[in-house]
Design an enzyme around this catalytic site. Structure first.
Site: not given
Length: 512
Positions: A138, A168, A240, A242, A298
Site C-alpha cells: 500500500h 500487502d 509512515g 508502513s 478449492g
C-alpha cells in the site's frame, strides 16, 4: 469513540510544502560515520537492557525511507480517503491558516478539480547488499515514481520487482555503486509474547525513528485478508512506519509493520506486523518470479462453533467446516462435500481461520492428506494441491420468466420470511441463474436471524446438509430437526460474500 484499523502510509501534499506549511516533512539530522558492528543486546533475567543504542546504531543504516508520487483523480481517491488525505489541523477560528486549509481541502474534493500530485511516505528495509528492499504494497500502490532515501541521505530511484495484494508486501530494487548495508529475516515462530522488540521507520516523515516495546500477542486476525496471522506489538508505530522492520534483540527482522488500531490515526500501543516466516516466502517468490503462487484447496470454510458442532453432532467444536466446494477444483476432485469438517492437514490439527494460510504455503502440484469428519465418521482423503486462481468476474444473470411458485413462508420464531427464488427475485438481487434454493424476502431487525447476519436477498440452499428448493421444503426440514430434538439447525446461506453455515437455535434457552 470508534476505533478504526489504519494502514501506516503517511501522505503529504506538495502544494502545502510550497506554501511553507510542511506536512509530514522529513527532518534529517547530521549523519555521523557508519558505526562499527555492535554485538546483539542480551536481555538477562527477563529485564530490559540498559540501552538499545548499540543495537539501533547497527540496524539504522539498513532501514530506508520510501517516497512515492502519484497522480490522483477524485474518483481514485474516494476509496482511500482515510489513508490519502491529511486531517484538518485545529487552527484558531478566523485565522489565515484556517481559511487556507479550508479553501485547499474544498479544491481537493471538487469533482471538476484537475488531477493533483500527491506524495506518500513509508518505510522499508534492505535485505541484500545489491539493493533489494522490502516494504508494504500500500506504500507504493499506483505510484508513478518511487525513491528511496538511505540513512546517510543518499537518494536512489527504485522500481517495483513485484507486489502481493493478499499479504500487502512489495519488493523494490535500487541500483547502487557500492554494496548497501542490509538486515536478515529471523524466525518469527521462535519468539513469544513478552519478548522485547524494536521498530525502526519513518513515522510522519521523521526518518530513522527507533521505538521499543514487546510482543503483545501472536496470531492476530484483523480481517485484513485471508492469511492474517499478525504479530501484535506495543512498540509505538504510526503512519509512515508502513513497510518498516520489527527487530528482535539479535537484530533479525521478525515482522513487517503494517497496520495499527487507532481512534485518531496515532499510536495507542496496538500495532500489527506481518510475521517474517510469512514475509520471507512471499519476498523470495517476488524476487524470483515477480509474483506469488499459492496452494489452493478449492473450498470455502468457516470456523466450527459450539452451535455448529451441536447441529452436526460433532463432539467438540474444532476444525474447518466446508461451506462450499469450487466446481472442478482440487477439493471437488478429491470428493469433498459441503458439511464436511476438515480436522487436520498432513496430520496437523487445523482450525477454520488457519486453513487458507496453511494450504497456501503448500507447493502447487504436491499431494496432501486431509483428515475429514463426515456424518460421524473420520476418514483421511488425499488431495492434489492446485494453484490459487485469480478471482473471475461473474457474468450477469440472464433474465428468466417467473414460474408459478408456492406462497411465502414465515419463520416467526427466527424472525425471517422466505419465498421462491424466481426470475423477479434473481433480477432484484442480481443472483445468478445457476443458484438454487429459497430466497429470504424479509428479516425482522430485532430477531434471531438479524443477529446471525441473515439479510434480505440471501438464499438458503441447504438445511442440515440437504438441499432445499421451495419454502415448503425448508419448513419440512426445520420441522424434522425439531422432531429429532436437535438443539440447533444449520442453514447453508449464499450471501454477497459467498456461502456460509448459520446455526439457528431450536429451543428458547438457546436463543440469544
Amino acid at each position: 469513540m470508534r476505533v478504526s484499523l489504519r494502514l501506516l502510509c503517511s501522505v503529504s501534499l506538495s502544494s502545502l510544502l510550497v506554501a511553507g506549511l510542511g506536512v509530514c516533512a522529513p527532518v534529517h539530522a547530521a549523519q555521523e560515520p557508519a558505526p562499527t558492528p555492535a554485538p546483539a543486546v542480551v536481555v538477562a533475567g527477563g529485564h530490559a537492557p540498559d540501552s538499545f543504542a548499540d543495537l539501533a546504531a547497527r540496524l539504522l543504516p539498513a532501514v530506508v525511507n520510501v517516497s512515492t508520487t502519484q497522480t490522483v483523480r477524485e474518483a481514485d481517491s474516494e476509496d482511500d480517503e482515510d489513508d490519502q488525505l491529511p486531517q484538518m489541523p485545529n487552527f484558531p477560528q478566523g485565522s489565515p491558516f484556517e481559511k487556507f486549509f479550508h479553501d485547499f481541502m474544498n479544491r481537493q474534493t471538487d469533482p471538476n478539480a484537475p488531477p493533483r500530485r500527491m506524495q506518500a511516505l513509508g518505510s522499508g528495509f534492505i535485505i541484500d547488499p545489491t539493493g533489494y528492499i522490502v516494504t508494504n504494497n500500500h506504500v507504493i500502490r499506483k505510484a508513478d515514481r518511487i525513491t528511496v532515501t538511505l540513512q546517510d541521505n543518499t537518494v536512489l530511484s527504485a522500481h517495483a520487482v513485484g507486489h502481493d495484494d493478499r499479504t500487502d508486501l512489495a519488493l523494490l530494487k535500487v541500483d547502487s555503486k557500492k554494496p548497501l548495508p542490509f538486515v536478515s529475516f529471523g524466525d518469527s515462530e521462535h519468539h513469544r509474547v513478552g519478548d522485547w522488540v524494536l521498530a525502526i521507520g519513518n513515522p510522519f516523515g521523521l526518518s530513522g525513528t527507533v521505538t521499543a516495546g514487546i510482543i503483545s500477542s501472536r496470531g492476530r486476525n484483523i480481517d485484513q485478508g485471508p492469511y492474517d496471522d499478525f504479530i501484535q506489538t506495543d512498540a509505538p508505530i504510526n503512519k509512515g512506519n508502513s513497510g518498516g522492520p520489527l527487530f528482535d534483540m539479535d537484530g533479525n527482522v521478525i515482522g513487517v509493520n503494517t497496520a495499527i488500531y487507532s481512534p485518531s490515526g496515532g499510536s495507542v500501543g496496538i500495532g500489527f506486523s506481518i510475521p517474517s516466516n510469512e514475509a520471507r516466502n512471499v519476498v523470495e517468490q517476488l524476487r524470483k518470479n515477480g509474483k506469488v503462487s499459492r496452494g489452493w484447496l478449492g473450498v470455502r470454510i468457516q470456523n466450527v462453533t459450539q452451535e455448529i458442532a451441536d447441529g452436526l453432532g460433532l463432539s467438540t467444536p474444532t476444525g474447518a467446516l466446508v461451506a462450499g466446494v469450487e466446481k472442478g477444483g482440487p477439493a471437488d476432485k478429491a470428493g469433498l462435500k459441503t458439511g464436511d469438517v476438515i480436522q487436520s492437514l498432513n496430520g496437523q490439527p487445523v482450525e477454520g481461520k488457519a486453513l487458507p494460510r496453511l494450504s497456501a504455503q503448500l507447493p502447487v502440484g504436491t499431494q496432501a492428506k486431509l483428515g475429514l469428519w463426515r456424518h460421524g465418521k473420520v476418514t483421511e482423503v488425499p488431495i492434489t494441491i492446485g494453484a490459487l486462481p485469480e478471482m473471475p468476474e461473474e457474468a450477469p444473470a440472464k433474465p428468466v420468466s417467473p414460474p408459478k411458485s408456492p406462497a411465502s413462508v414465515s419463520f416467526a420464531d427466527f424472525g425471517f420470511t422466505v419465498g421462491p427464488l424466481d426470475g423477479a427475485g434473481r433480477s432484484k438481487y442480481n443472483l445468478p441463474t445457476s443458484l438454487k434454493g429459497v430466497l429470504v424476502t424479509s428479516v425482522k431487525p430485532d430477531g434471531t436471524a438479524a443477529d446471525r447476519g441473515l439479510k434480505e436477498g440471501d438464499v438458503i440452499t441447504e438445511v442440515q446438509q440437504a438441499e432445499v428448493a421451495t419454502p415448503a421444503a425448508l419448513r419440512q426440514r426445520i420441522d424434522a430437526a425439531r422432531k429429532a430434538k436437535k438443539r440447533s439447525v444449520l442453514l447453508l446461506v449464499h450471501d454477497a460474500d459467498g456461502l456460509r453455515w448459520i446455526p439457528f437455535p431450536l429451543s428458547a434457552e438457546d436463543a440469544p
